[in-house]
Design an enzyme around this catalytic site. Structure first.
Site, PDB file in Angstrom:
ATOM      1  N   PRO A 106      -6.250  -5.549 -13.720  1.00 56.65           N
ATOM      2  CA  PRO A 106      -5.942  -4.292 -14.410  1.00 56.65           C
ATOM      3  C   PRO A 106      -5.182  -4.547 -15.713  1.00 56.65           C
TER       4      PRO A 106
ATOM      5  N   ARG B 128       7.864  -3.735   2.226  1.00 56.36           N
ATOM      6  CA  ARG B 128       9.200  -4.001   2.774  1.00 56.36           C
ATOM      7  C   ARG B 128       9.945  -2.741   3.184  1.00 56.36           C
TER       8      ARG B 128
ATOM      9  N   TYR C 231      -3.572 -11.106 -17.921  1.00 58.00           N
ATOM     10  CA  TYR C 231      -2.938 -12.345 -18.387  1.00 58.00           C
ATOM     11  C   TYR C 231      -2.969 -13.466 -17.337  1.00 58.00           C
TER      12      TYR C 231
ATOM     13  N   GLY D 133       0.801  -1.238   0.000  1.00 58.03           N
ATOM     14  CA  GLY D 133       0.000   0.000   0.000  1.00 58.03           C
ATOM     15  C   GLY D 133       0.827   1.278   0.000  1.00 58.03           C
ATOM     16  N   GLY D 134       2.152   1.147   0.005  1.00 58.65           N
ATOM     17  CA  GLY D 134       2.995   2.344   0.056  1.00 58.65           C
ATOM     18  C   GLY D 134       3.179   3.028  -1.290  1.00 58.65           C
TER      19      GLY D 134
ATOM     20  N   GLY E  83       2.120   3.190  -5.839  1.00 54.20           N
ATOM     21  CA  GLY E  83       1.326   2.836  -7.007  1.00 54.20           C
ATOM     22  C   GLY E  83      -0.158   2.653  -6.758  1.00 54.20           C
ATOM     23  N   LEU E  84      -0.682   1.541  -7.236  1.00 51.97           N
ATOM     24  CA  LEU E  84      -2.127   1.297  -7.148  1.00 51.97           C
ATOM     25  C   LEU E  84      -2.556   1.052  -5.705  1.00 51.97           C
TER      26      LEU E  84
HETATM   27  C1  HXC Z   1      16.157 -11.097 -14.881  1.00 54.17           C
HETATM   28  C2  HXC Z   1      16.098 -10.597 -12.626  1.00 54.17           C
HETATM   29  C3  HXC Z   1      15.624  -9.292 -12.896  1.00 54.17           C
HETATM   30  C4  HXC Z   1      15.435  -8.923 -14.276  1.00 54.17           C
HETATM   31  C5  HXC Z   1      15.818  -9.498 -10.749  1.00 54.17           C
HETATM   32  N1  HXC Z   1      16.213 -10.664 -11.299  1.00 54.17           N
HETATM   33  N2  HXC Z   1      15.444  -8.636 -11.714  1.00 54.17           N
HETATM   34  N3  HXC Z   1      16.364 -11.492 -13.593  1.00 54.17           N
HETATM   35  N4  HXC Z   1      15.712  -9.855 -15.221  1.00 54.17           N
HETATM   36  N5  HXC Z   1      14.971  -7.726 -14.604  1.00 54.17           N
HETATM   37  C6  HXC Z   1      16.701 -11.844 -10.568  1.00 54.17           C
HETATM   38  C7  HXC Z   1      17.975 -11.545  -9.782  1.00 54.17           C
HETATM   39  O1  HXC Z   1      19.131 -11.651 -10.599  1.00 54.17           O
HETATM   40  C8  HXC Z   1      17.928 -12.625  -8.694  1.00 54.17           C
HETATM   41  O2  HXC Z   1      18.353 -13.857  -9.206  1.00 54.17           O
HETATM   42  C9  HXC Z   1      16.442 -12.751  -8.427  1.00 54.17           C
HETATM   43  O3  HXC Z   1      15.757 -12.229  -9.570  1.00 54.17           O
HETATM   44  C10 HXC Z   1      16.015 -11.958  -7.203  1.00 54.17           C
HETATM   45  O4  HXC Z   1      16.433 -10.604  -7.411  1.00 54.17           O
HETATM   46  P1  HXC Z   1      16.587  -9.569  -6.194  1.00 54.17           P
HETATM   47  O5  HXC Z   1      16.750  -8.204  -6.771  1.00 54.17           O
HETATM   48  O6  HXC Z   1      17.599 -10.076  -5.236  1.00 54.17           O
HETATM   49  O7  HXC Z   1      15.152  -9.782  -5.518  1.00 54.17           O
HETATM   50  P2  HXC Z   1      14.321  -8.902  -4.565  1.00 54.17           P
HETATM   51  O8  HXC Z   1      15.138  -7.824  -3.921  1.00 54.17           O
HETATM   52  O9  HXC Z   1      13.598  -9.848  -3.704  1.00 54.17           O
HETATM   53  O10 HXC Z   1      13.303  -8.150  -5.580  1.00 54.17           O
HETATM   54  C11 HXC Z   1      12.165  -8.809  -6.136  1.00 54.17           C
HETATM   55  C12 HXC Z   1      11.953  -8.387  -7.590  1.00 54.17           C
HETATM   56  C13 HXC Z   1      11.948  -6.835  -7.720  1.00 54.17           C
HETATM   57  C14 HXC Z   1      10.621  -8.995  -8.047  1.00 54.17           C
HETATM   58  C15 HXC Z   1      13.081  -8.940  -8.447  1.00 54.17           C
HETATM   59  O11 HXC Z   1      11.726  -6.424  -9.075  1.00 54.17           O
HETATM   60  C16 HXC Z   1      10.931  -6.180  -6.814  1.00 54.17           C
HETATM   61  O12 HXC Z   1      11.208  -5.897  -5.661  1.00 54.17           O
HETATM   62  N6  HXC Z   1       9.705  -5.924  -7.330  1.00 54.17           N
HETATM   63  C17 HXC Z   1       8.609  -5.333  -6.515  1.00 54.17           C
HETATM   64  C18 HXC Z   1       7.760  -4.347  -7.254  1.00 54.17           C
HETATM   65  C19 HXC Z   1       7.294  -4.759  -8.635  1.00 54.17           C
HETATM   66  O13 HXC Z   1       7.835  -5.689  -9.255  1.00 54.17           O
HETATM   67  N7  HXC Z   1       6.296  -4.046  -9.159  1.00 54.17           N
HETATM   68  C20 HXC Z   1       5.719  -4.313 -10.462  1.00 54.17           C
HETATM   69  C21 HXC Z   1       4.367  -4.908 -10.332  1.00 54.17           C
HETATM   70  S1  HXC Z   1       3.540  -4.820 -11.892  1.00 54.17           S
HETATM   71  P3  HXC Z   1      19.865 -14.438  -8.936  1.00 54.17           P
HETATM   72  O14 HXC Z   1      19.839 -15.804  -9.527  1.00 54.17           O
HETATM   73  O15 HXC Z   1      20.777 -13.475  -9.623  1.00 54.17           O
HETATM   74  O16 HXC Z   1      20.059 -14.443  -7.433  1.00 54.17           O
HETATM   75  C22 HXC Z   1       2.755  -6.301 -12.158  1.00 54.17           C
HETATM   76  C23 HXC Z   1       1.804  -6.506 -13.315  1.00 54.17           C
HETATM   77  C24 HXC Z   1       1.996  -5.552 -14.437  1.00 54.17           C
HETATM   78  O17 HXC Z   1       2.885  -7.181 -11.416  1.00 54.17           O
HETATM   79  C25 HXC Z   1       1.201  -5.890 -15.688  1.00 54.17           C
HETATM   80  C26 HXC Z   1       1.307  -4.729 -16.657  1.00 54.17           C
HETATM   81  C27 HXC Z   1       0.329  -4.782 -17.746  1.00 54.17           C
HETATM   82  P1  NAP Z   2       4.195  -1.210  -7.385  1.00 55.41           P
HETATM   83  O1  NAP Z   2       4.052   0.243  -7.093  1.00 55.41           O
HETATM   84  O2  NAP Z   2       5.566  -1.728  -7.666  1.00 55.41           O
HETATM   85  O3  NAP Z   2       3.510  -2.012  -6.206  1.00 55.41           O
HETATM   86  C1  NAP Z   2       3.989  -3.188  -5.668  1.00 55.41           C
HETATM   87  C2  NAP Z   2       4.006  -3.048  -4.159  1.00 55.41           C
HETATM   88  O4  NAP Z   2       4.258  -4.313  -3.594  1.00 55.41           O
HETATM   89  C3  NAP Z   2       5.087  -2.086  -3.656  1.00 55.41           C
HETATM   90  O5  NAP Z   2       4.525  -1.179  -2.750  1.00 55.41           O
HETATM   91  C4  NAP Z   2       6.068  -2.999  -2.934  1.00 55.41           C
HETATM   92  O6  NAP Z   2       6.629  -2.337  -1.801  1.00 55.41           O
HETATM   93  C5  NAP Z   2       5.161  -4.161  -2.521  1.00 55.41           C
HETATM   94  N1  NAP Z   2       5.917  -5.398  -2.373  1.00 55.41           N
HETATM   95  C6  NAP Z   2       6.725  -6.005  -3.281  1.00 55.41           C
HETATM   96  N2  NAP Z   2       7.268  -7.098  -2.755  1.00 55.41           N
HETATM   97  C7  NAP Z   2       6.792  -7.198  -1.498  1.00 55.41           C
HETATM   98  C8  NAP Z   2       7.012  -8.134  -0.443  1.00 55.41           C
HETATM   99  N3  NAP Z   2       7.823  -9.173  -0.590  1.00 55.41           N
HETATM  100  N4  NAP Z   2       6.346  -7.940   0.718  1.00 55.41           N
HETATM  101  C9  NAP Z   2       5.515  -6.873   0.878  1.00 55.41           C
HETATM  102  N5  NAP Z   2       5.280  -5.972  -0.068  1.00 55.41           N
HETATM  103  C10 NAP Z   2       5.923  -6.132  -1.248  1.00 55.41           C
HETATM  104  O7  NAP Z   2       3.321  -1.609  -8.668  1.00 55.41           O
HETATM  105  P2  NAP Z   2       1.773  -1.368  -9.013  1.00 55.41           P
HETATM  106  O8  NAP Z   2       1.713  -1.117 -10.467  1.00 55.41           O
HETATM  107  O9  NAP Z   2       1.164  -0.406  -8.083  1.00 55.41           O
HETATM  108  O10 NAP Z   2       1.156  -2.824  -8.763  1.00 55.41           O
HETATM  109  C11 NAP Z   2       0.153  -3.049  -7.806  1.00 55.41           C
HETATM  110  C12 NAP Z   2      -0.627  -4.292  -8.166  1.00 55.41           C
HETATM  111  O11 NAP Z   2      -1.263  -4.123  -9.427  1.00 55.41           O
HETATM  112  C13 NAP Z   2       0.214  -5.558  -8.302  1.00 55.41           C
HETATM  113  O12 NAP Z   2      -0.499  -6.665  -7.822  1.00 55.41           O
HETATM  114  C14 NAP Z   2       0.392  -5.688  -9.789  1.00 55.41           C
HETATM  115  O13 NAP Z   2       0.657  -7.005 -10.196  1.00 55.41           O
HETATM  116  C15 NAP Z   2      -0.968  -5.207 -10.259  1.00 55.41           C
HETATM  117  N6  NAP Z   2      -1.018  -4.785 -11.653  1.00 55.41           N
HETATM  118  C16 NAP Z   2      -0.437  -3.610 -12.013  1.00 55.41           C
HETATM  119  C17 NAP Z   2      -0.539  -3.232 -13.336  1.00 55.41           C
HETATM  120  C18 NAP Z   2       0.049  -1.945 -13.832  1.00 55.41           C
HETATM  121  O14 NAP Z   2       0.030  -1.710 -15.043  1.00 55.41           O
HETATM  122  N7  NAP Z   2       0.564  -1.086 -12.981  1.00 55.41           N
HETATM  123  C19 NAP Z   2      -1.181  -4.055 -14.270  1.00 55.41           C
HETATM  124  C20 NAP Z   2      -1.729  -5.249 -13.835  1.00 55.41           C
HETATM  125  C21 NAP Z   2      -1.659  -5.604 -12.513  1.00 55.41           C
HETATM  126  P3  NAP Z   2       8.104  -2.699  -1.265  1.00 55.41           P
HETATM  127  O15 NAP Z   2       8.993  -2.747  -2.463  1.00 55.41           O
HETATM  128  O16 NAP Z   2       8.409  -1.578  -0.316  1.00 55.41           O
HETATM  129  O17 NAP Z   2       7.972  -4.004  -0.564  1.00 55.41           O
END
Ligand code: HXC
Ligand code: NAP
Length: 285
Positions: A192, A43, A151, A19-20, A22-23
């Site tokens: 979404p 986190r 998807y 909740g900190g 984006g959406l």
């Molecule tokens: C390939 C990758 C990578 C990348 C990380 N990794 N990013 N591999 N391409 N871009 C690999 C790393 O090398 C590592 O593997 C492993 O993934 C874990 O990476 P860390 O950075 O150590 O992980 P962590 O700190 O836990 O971060 C998790 C994360 C990061 C998922 C990788 O992106 C994150 O914190 N995301 C949170 C927010 C987020 O993703 N928001 C988007 C949501 S949008 P190795 O083997 O090297 O150890 C969504 C839907 C959108 O969900 C739909 C749109 C239409």
């Molecule tokens: P976002 O801002 O990156 O939101 C993801 C949130 O999840 C961040 O606040 C992140 O905070 C938290 N998070 C990630 N890993 C976590 C963990 N291990 N424990 C607790 N919290 C964690 O992206 P967003 O676009 O708003 O996405 C929100 C939701 O919408 C997601 O479910 C995503 O799949 C969905 N969605 C988004 C889109 C789009 O176009 N934006 C499209 C389809 C679906 P910390 O990094 O501080 O933990």
């Protein structure tokens, strides 16, 4: 234009994972405006703190924050415990936290797969269990809203851990809609299409070309506005939606009907371009 009366969510206690930003943050703000008591977790403490302060001063009301990595069942237990004690109960759980990035599947390491499945599928399941068990034990009704993607139903190349995990969350939503309904627990989901949040865009559309491509896929010709999703969420978790159970509502400007799987077109990206994208989409770049 105001779609709801200001007391739509009056006194409902709502926990939003992720909740900190984006959406999740947009939903938190809207729920507050509509009278809810809101708790956010994630986190990064500093992100939670800033969001809680900004939302409280913008809308009034309290935003409670709790640091929690949803991949860790112990932290999930403590977080739910803490929010429950603070507000005396939880009425609504929003499973919104997610992890995702674009990559050819054959380039993924096991750790990369675990990172996404851990947040999206396991994290959602742990939160669901932790809150659901309390509702059942204490004979309290409740609503769970899971944020999936379009998807989740169709699959998509180049985001395969996310597609698999979100499909799992959709199955969880529909399964518990039946199993837990006799306990007064409702399950709903939102799918979404593209909403340009920093978290999603930095990992999925990191160049102007990819961003333009994403936009070009949407029949309505624009990306979503977070407040549009927040309004849909407010309705779905409100008592006005009390007979909606097990449904997933798509909000994507018609995108998926035009061509399922947002990222399937990435077959055109060359290996050299993937090397560059792999650098751009890593956290903190
Ligand atoms: C390939 C990758 C990578 C990348 C990380 N990794 N990013 N591999 N391409 N871009 C690999 C790393 O090398 C590592 O593997 C492993 O993934 C874990 O990476 P860390 O950075 O150590 O992980 P962590 O700190 O836990 O971060 C998790 C994360 C990061 C998922 C990788 O992106 C994150 O914190 N995301 C949170 C927010 C987020 O993703 N928001 C988007 C949501 S949008 P190795 O083997 O090297 O150890 C969504 C839907 C959108 O969900 C739909 C749109 C239409
Ligand atoms: P976002 O801002 O990156 O939101 C993801 C949130 O999840 C961040 O606040 C992140 O905070 C938290 N998070 C990630 N890993 C976590 C963990 N291990 N424990 C607790 N919290 C964690 O992206 P967003 O676009 O708003 O996405 C929100 C939701 O919408 C997601 O479910 C995503 O799949 C969905 N969605 C988004 C889109 C789009 O176009 N934006 C499209 C389809 C679906 P910390 O990094 O501080 O933990």
């Amino acid at each position: 234009m105001e779609a709801f009366t200001q007391d739509l969510l009056k006194d409902k206690v709502i926990l939003i994972t992720g909740g900190g930003t984006g959406l999740g943050r947009a939903m938190a703000g809207r729920f507050l405006q509509l009278g809810a008591k809101v708790a956010i977790c994630g986190r990064r403490e500093e992100v939670l703190e800033q969001t809680a302060e900004e939302l409280s001063s913008a809308y009034g009301g309290e935003v409670y924050r709790q640091r929690c990595d949803v991949r860790d069942p112990g932290q999930v237990h403590n977080c739910v415990d803490d929010v429950w004690q603070h507000f005396g109960r939880i009425d609504v759980l929003v499973n919104n936290a997610a992890g995702n990035f674009i990559s050819p599947t054959e380039r993924l390491s096991p750790n990369a797969v675990n990172a996404v499945l851990g947040i999206v599928l396991h994290g959602t399941f742990y939160m669901t269990l932790e809150v659901g068990k309390r509702w059942i034990e204490q004979q309290l009704p409740g609503t769970m809203l899971n944020i999936v993607t379009t998807y989740a139903s169709t699959g998509s190349g180049y985001v395969v851990p996310s597609a698999a995990a979100k499909a799992g969350v959709l199955a969880l939503t529909r399964s518990l809609a039946v199993e837990w309904a006799p306990h007064g627990i409702r399950q709903v989901a939102i799918a979404p299409g593209p909403f340009p949040t920093e978290g999603a865009w930095s990992r999925l559309s990191p160049t102007p070309e990819l961003e333009a491509k994403m936009l070009g896929r949407v029949p309505l010709g624009r990306t979503g506005r977070p407040e549009e999703l927040a309004d849909l969420a407010a309705f779905l978790v409100s008592d006005a939606a009390g007979y909606i159970n097990g449904e997933v509502v798509t909000i994507d400007g018609g995108e998926w009907l035009r061509g399922a799987g947002q990222f399937n077109d990435f077959a055109e990206v060359t290996e050299e371009q993937w090397d560059r994208l792999s650098e751009l989409t890593r956290k903190g770049k």
